[in-house]
Design an enzyme around this catalytic site. Structure first.
Site, PDB file in Angstrom:
ATOM      1  CB  CYS A 266      -0.925   0.021   1.212  1.00  0.00           C
ATOM      2  SG  CYS A 266      -2.125  -1.323   1.257  1.00  0.00           S
TER       3      CYS A 266
ATOM      4  CB  CYS B 237      -0.741   0.731   7.549  1.00  0.00           C
ATOM      5  SG  CYS B 237      -2.399   0.521   6.858  1.00  0.00           S
TER       6      CYS B 237
ATOM      7  CG  HIS C 258      -6.262   1.705  -0.289  1.00  0.00           C
ATOM      8  ND1 HIS C 258      -5.119   2.310  -0.800  1.00  0.00           N
ATOM      9  CD2 HIS C 258      -5.809   0.737   0.568  1.00  0.00           C
ATOM     10  CE1 HIS C 258      -4.046   1.729  -0.276  1.00  0.00           C
ATOM     11  NE2 HIS C 258      -4.444   0.767   0.544  1.00  0.00           N
TER      12      HIS C 258
END
Length: 413
Positions: free
Chosen positions: A92, A399, A369
């Site tokens: 991510c 994160c 996302h």
């Protein structure tokens, strides 16, 4: 030493990332990635052979997203063939990491002008031999003994249990994310960076955010079933005889009775998207008439417990602040990716932040996302908002799988 300046930022809207449902789902990822690259060149009158490199973030690098999408996308965008491209994966955190790498090489003077960004087409991950339910060690039993890892949703529930954060608090944060995103969209706060996506015939495929649910209410969220309850006692990766996700967590936290609290409305949206930023060495920019919008003040990387996976943003933010010689009170705006509601909630509690400064235009719970692209999206978002609200400093962090977090602090010029 020179500075690294952000000259411009742009991105696509985020499309629903499900096969056959999202407006972008049938695009080739290289075509989607080329959209912000083409826009950057056009918006800034770039002679693309002057761009030294394109550093791109993509997490699932297989199938149509394999083969160095950074290089393929710039070629698809019609850029000069002398411009090189590389693709990286920090899960991510890939988009922030791509930007941090670009900032480092431009500030050092080793490169003059670099583009950073990322792409993720989550609508296509089911066809790319990617198993999101598998642990990160992917069958490495030695690593599993050292650092047992689980599915990120189970980790989110485990953190909420350990921290005593209630579902009510997480639902309140999620509902507020939707409310803020709707205000931002209605007021056109994203318009400066947003570029429409077209098909090969020039027809508009998507020119607006496709994921938000502005009618979300607390009552509606309360009716959603926990998304990861059934996963607790499922074998990892669906492999018969493998440890369950609950057992993975309990190897490190014995006896922890994980309470499932996250659901579809308090987890980040599954979407497709791409984003890009143009960075330049300050000396080069001045010599070539490039007007900066911001400078990179500091950047940091931090690792944390891989078993809980999601807790590194707080130490990453602290590390970046220390490098910059700033305190949390100096930061005007914060973007902490809402991978799950507990990530943002814990971040704000641990740093005792003014919530009116955090994710002011909504975040991934409302907007989605797109894994490898999100970091670049958030840097552009915070830059636009610093300008709109006449603020100075912004900090972005998120994160990443494996228990990591990159961070970056920028200052509006």
């Amino acid at each position: 030493m020179s500075e690294s300046w952000i000259i411009d930022a742009c991105r696509t809207p985020r499309g629903i990332g499900k096969v056959g449902k999202g407006s972008l789902a049938d695009m080739h990822p290289q075509r989607l990635a080329s959209t912000p690259l083409k826009a950057l060149a056009e918006r800034n009158g770039l002679d693309t052979k002057e761009v030294d490199d394109v550093i791109w973030g993509t997490s699932t690098q297989s199938g149509t997203q394999g083969g160095d999408i950074g290089r393929m996308a710039l070629l698809d965008a019609g850029w000069d063939i002398t411009t090189s491209g590389v693709t990286l994966d920090r899960f991510c955190g890939s988009g922030i990491t791509a930007t941090n790498f670009a900032a480092a090489v431009t500030a050092s003077g080793m490169e003059n002008m670099v583009v950073a960004g990322g792409t993720e087409m989550m609508s296509q991950t089911p066809t790319q031999n990617f198993n999101p339910s598998g642990a990160m060690h992917r069958g490495n039993l030695h690593l599993d003994e050292l650092h047992p890892q689980a599915h990120q949703g189970v980790c989110a529930d485990a953190i909420a249990t350990l921290e005593g954060i209630s579902r009510q608090a997480l639902d309140e944060l999620s509902c507020e994310s939707q409310r803020r995103a709707e205000i931002a969209i209605q007021e056109g706060r994203f318009d400066k960076s947003l570029v429409a996506v077209h098909d090969d015939d020039g027809n508009v495929l998507l020119d607006r955010e496709e994921y938000p649910r502005p009618t979300t209410t607390m009552e509606g969220l309360a009716n959603l079933k926990p998304a990861f309850a059934a996963w607790l006692d499922a074998p990892m990766g669906g492999v018969e005889g493998a440890a369950t996700y609950r057992e993975q967590i309990q190897k490190r936290y014995p006896g922890l009775d994980i309470e499932p609290v996250h659901h579809a409305g308090s987890s980040s949206g599954v979407v497709d998207g791409a984003a890009a930023l143009l960075l330049a060495n300050s000396g080069y920019a001045q010599a070539n008439g490039l007007t900066p919008r911001a400078r990179v003040v500091a950047m940091a990387n931090m690792g944390d417990d891989p078993t809980l996976m999601l807790n590194a943003p707080v130490p990453a933010a602290k590390k970046a602040l220390e490098k910059a010689g700033l305190t949390k009170d100096d930061i005007d705006l914060w973007e902490i990716n809402e991978a799950f509601a507990v990530v943002s909630e814990k971040f704000q509690r641990d740093l005792d932040l003014d919530r009116s400064k955090v994710n002011v235009n909504g975040a991934a719970i409302a907007l989605g996302h797109p894994i490898g692209a999100t970091g670049a999206v958030l840097i552009g978002t915070i830059l636009d908002e610093l300008e709109r609200s006449d603020k100075q400093f912004g900090l972005v962090t998120m994160c990443a799988a494996g228990g990591m977090a990159p961070a970056i602090i920028i200052e509006r010029i």
